[in-house]
Design a protein around this motif. Structure first.
Motif, PDB file in Angstrom:
ATOM      1  N   PHE A 166     -27.850 -78.325 -61.137  1.00 16.26           N
ATOM      2  CA  PHE A 166     -27.141 -78.029 -62.381  1.00 16.26           C
ATOM      3  C   PHE A 166     -27.002 -76.518 -62.425  1.00 16.26           C
ATOM      4  CE2 PHE A 166     -27.160 -76.898 -66.916  1.00 16.26           C
ATOM      5  CZ  PHE A 166     -25.996 -77.538 -67.282  1.00 16.26           C
ATOM      6  N   GLU A 167     -25.795 -76.033 -62.726  1.00 13.09           N
ATOM      7  CA  GLU A 167     -25.530 -74.599 -62.681  1.00 13.09           C
ATOM      8  C   GLU A 167     -25.034 -74.085 -64.018  1.00 13.09           C
ATOM      9  OE1 GLU A 167     -23.611 -72.835 -59.155  1.00 13.09           O
ATOM     10  OE2 GLU A 167     -22.084 -72.160 -60.578  1.00 13.09           O
ATOM     11  N   LEU A 168     -25.525 -72.929 -64.423  1.00 16.44           N
ATOM     12  CA  LEU A 168     -25.042 -72.193 -65.587  1.00 16.44           C
ATOM     13  C   LEU A 168     -24.737 -70.774 -65.137  1.00 16.44           C
ATOM     14  CD1 LEU A 168     -27.655 -73.251 -68.278  1.00 16.44           C
ATOM     15  CD2 LEU A 168     -25.268 -73.944 -68.170  1.00 16.44           C
ATOM     16  N   GLY A 169     -23.637 -70.208 -65.658  1.00 21.42           N
ATOM     17  CA  GLY A 169     -23.314 -68.848 -65.259  1.00 21.42           C
ATOM     18  C   GLY A 169     -22.254 -68.226 -66.133  1.00 21.42           C
ATOM     19  N   SER A 170     -22.028 -66.944 -65.887  1.00 18.25           N
ATOM     20  CA  SER A 170     -21.007 -66.189 -66.597  1.00 18.25           C
ATOM     21  C   SER A 170     -20.403 -65.176 -65.635  1.00 18.25           C
ATOM     22  CB  SER A 170     -21.623 -65.484 -67.804  1.00 18.25           C
ATOM     23  OG  SER A 170     -20.634 -64.772 -68.498  1.00 18.25           O
ATOM     24  N   ASP A 171     -19.087 -64.965 -65.748  1.00 23.16           N
ATOM     25  CA  ASP A 171     -18.378 -64.066 -64.842  1.00 23.16           C
ATOM     26  C   ASP A 171     -17.468 -63.118 -65.612  1.00 23.16           C
ATOM     27  OD1 ASP A 171     -19.283 -65.386 -62.423  1.00 23.16           O
ATOM     28  OD2 ASP A 171     -17.897 -66.993 -62.927  1.00 23.16           O
ATOM     29  N   TYR A 172     -17.326 -61.915 -65.074  1.00 28.99           N
ATOM     30  CA  TYR A 172     -16.351 -60.940 -65.541  1.00 28.99           C
ATOM     31  C   TYR A 172     -15.210 -60.951 -64.540  1.00 28.99           C
ATOM     32  CZ  TYR A 172     -14.210 -56.320 -66.037  1.00 28.99           C
ATOM     33  OH  TYR A 172     -13.314 -55.297 -66.174  1.00 28.99           O
ATOM     34  N   HIS A 173     -13.979 -61.131 -65.009  1.00 32.50           N
ATOM     35  CA  HIS A 173     -12.794 -61.138 -64.151  1.00 32.50           C
ATOM     36  C   HIS A 173     -11.925 -59.944 -64.509  1.00 32.50           C
ATOM     37  CE1 HIS A 173     -13.097 -65.345 -62.609  1.00 32.50           C
ATOM     38  NE2 HIS A 173     -13.862 -65.461 -63.682  1.00 32.50           N
ATOM     39  N   HIS A 174     -11.469 -59.205 -63.502  1.00 32.82           N
ATOM     40  CA  HIS A 174     -10.563 -58.077 -63.723  1.00 32.82           C
ATOM     41  C   HIS A 174      -9.322 -58.290 -62.865  1.00 32.82           C
ATOM     42  CE1 HIS A 174      -9.405 -53.985 -64.798  1.00 32.82           C
ATOM     43  NE2 HIS A 174      -8.880 -53.962 -63.585  1.00 32.82           N
ATOM     44  N   MET A 175      -8.142 -58.130 -63.480  1.00 35.33           N
ATOM     45  CA  MET A 175      -6.869 -58.313 -62.780  1.00 35.33           C
ATOM     46  C   MET A 175      -6.164 -56.967 -62.663  1.00 35.33           C
ATOM     47  SD  MET A 175      -5.753 -61.667 -64.936  1.00 35.33           S
ATOM     48  CE  MET A 175      -6.380 -60.973 -66.450  1.00 35.33           C
ATOM     49  N   PHE A 176      -5.551 -56.712 -61.525  1.00 38.08           N
ATOM     50  CA  PHE A 176      -4.795 -55.485 -61.307  1.00 38.08           C
ATOM     51  C   PHE A 176      -3.343 -55.740 -61.727  1.00 38.08           C
ATOM     52  CE2 PHE A 176      -8.337 -55.261 -58.280  1.00 38.08           C
ATOM     53  CZ  PHE A 176      -8.941 -54.117 -58.771  1.00 38.08           C
ATOM     54  N   LEU A 177      -3.118 -55.674 -63.025  1.00 37.06           N
ATOM     55  CA  LEU A 177      -1.804 -55.965 -63.600  1.00 37.06           C
ATOM     56  C   LEU A 177      -0.976 -54.696 -63.743  1.00 37.06           C
ATOM     57  CD1 LEU A 177      -2.909 -58.349 -66.484  1.00 37.06           C
ATOM     58  CD2 LEU A 177      -1.967 -58.994 -64.277  1.00 37.06           C
ATOM     59  N   LYS A 178       0.321 -54.884 -63.758  1.00 37.21           N
ATOM     60  CA  LYS A 178       1.250 -53.796 -64.057  1.00 37.21           C
ATOM     61  C   LYS A 178       1.576 -53.851 -65.547  1.00 37.21           C
ATOM     62  CE  LYS A 178       3.079 -53.623 -59.434  1.00 37.21           C
ATOM     63  NZ  LYS A 178       4.237 -53.681 -58.581  1.00 37.21           N
ATOM     64  N   GLU A 179       2.029 -52.751 -66.099  1.00 36.03           N
ATOM     65  CA  GLU A 179       2.303 -52.656 -67.534  1.00 36.03           C
ATOM     66  C   GLU A 179       3.386 -53.631 -68.003  1.00 36.03           C
ATOM     67  OE1 GLU A 179       0.509 -50.821 -69.690  1.00 36.03           O
ATOM     68  OE2 GLU A 179      -0.736 -50.265 -67.982  1.00 36.03           O
ATOM     69  N   ASP A 180       4.277 -54.067 -67.093  1.00 36.68           N
ATOM     70  CA  ASP A 180       5.351 -54.975 -67.501  1.00 36.68           C
ATOM     71  C   ASP A 180       5.049 -56.444 -67.188  1.00 36.68           C
ATOM     72  OD1 ASP A 180       5.565 -54.685 -64.759  1.00 36.68           O
ATOM     73  OD2 ASP A 180       7.735 -54.504 -64.752  1.00 36.68           O
ATOM     74  N   ASP A 181       3.830 -56.767 -66.729  1.00 36.68           N
ATOM     75  CA  ASP A 181       3.459 -58.164 -66.497  1.00 36.68           C
ATOM     76  C   ASP A 181       3.395 -58.904 -67.829  1.00 36.68           C
ATOM     77  OD1 ASP A 181       3.248 -58.236 -63.731  1.00 36.68           O
ATOM     78  OD2 ASP A 181       1.182 -57.525 -63.745  1.00 36.68           O
TER      79      ASP A 181
END
Length: 116
Positions: free
Chosen positions: A78-93
């Motif tokens: 059984f697994e519990l967890g938390s993640d931080y996700h960062h996306m390299f987006l452009k200003e017009d996305d």
């Protein structure tokens, strides 16, 4: 390898009220480092990924997180967890324009079955 499907609220003044969610798929190659070999195994993880919104252009990113695996049997955890996700987006996305987000946190829990 991990895959996720995420839903975000966006500004209802900009879209049809019946469709006020913005959906995003992510696929990450994840490296994990486990600590200990007992029934409770904490871990940290990191990995690059591809973030593909339902509307717009897929962009690269990464995730980092921590969690714990709790052994139920020889191959089942059984697994519990938390993640931080960062996306390299452009200003017009579109995702950035409608949510003003380039990152998000994700919490998860579930059953892991190890094949080997």
């Amino acid at each position: 390898m991990e895959m996720g499907y995420n839903s975000f609220k966006w500004d209802p003044d900009l879209v049809d009220p019946a469709d006020d969610n913005f959906y995003l798929w992510n696929v990450n190659m994840t490296l994990r480092r486990y600590f200990g070999k007992a029934r409770f195994r904490p871990f940290i993880n990191f990995g690059p990924g591809l973030y593909a919104p339902r509307l717009g252009t897929p962009r690269p990113g990464f995730k980092a997180g921590l969690g714990i695996d709790i052994q139920i049997s020889d191959r089942v955890y059984f697994e519990l967890g938390s993640d931080y996700h960062h996306m390299f987006l452009k200003e017009d996305d579109l995702f950035y324009l409608f949510t003003e987000k380039k990152y998000f946190f994700h919490a998860h829990g579930g059953i892991v079955i190890r094949l080997k």
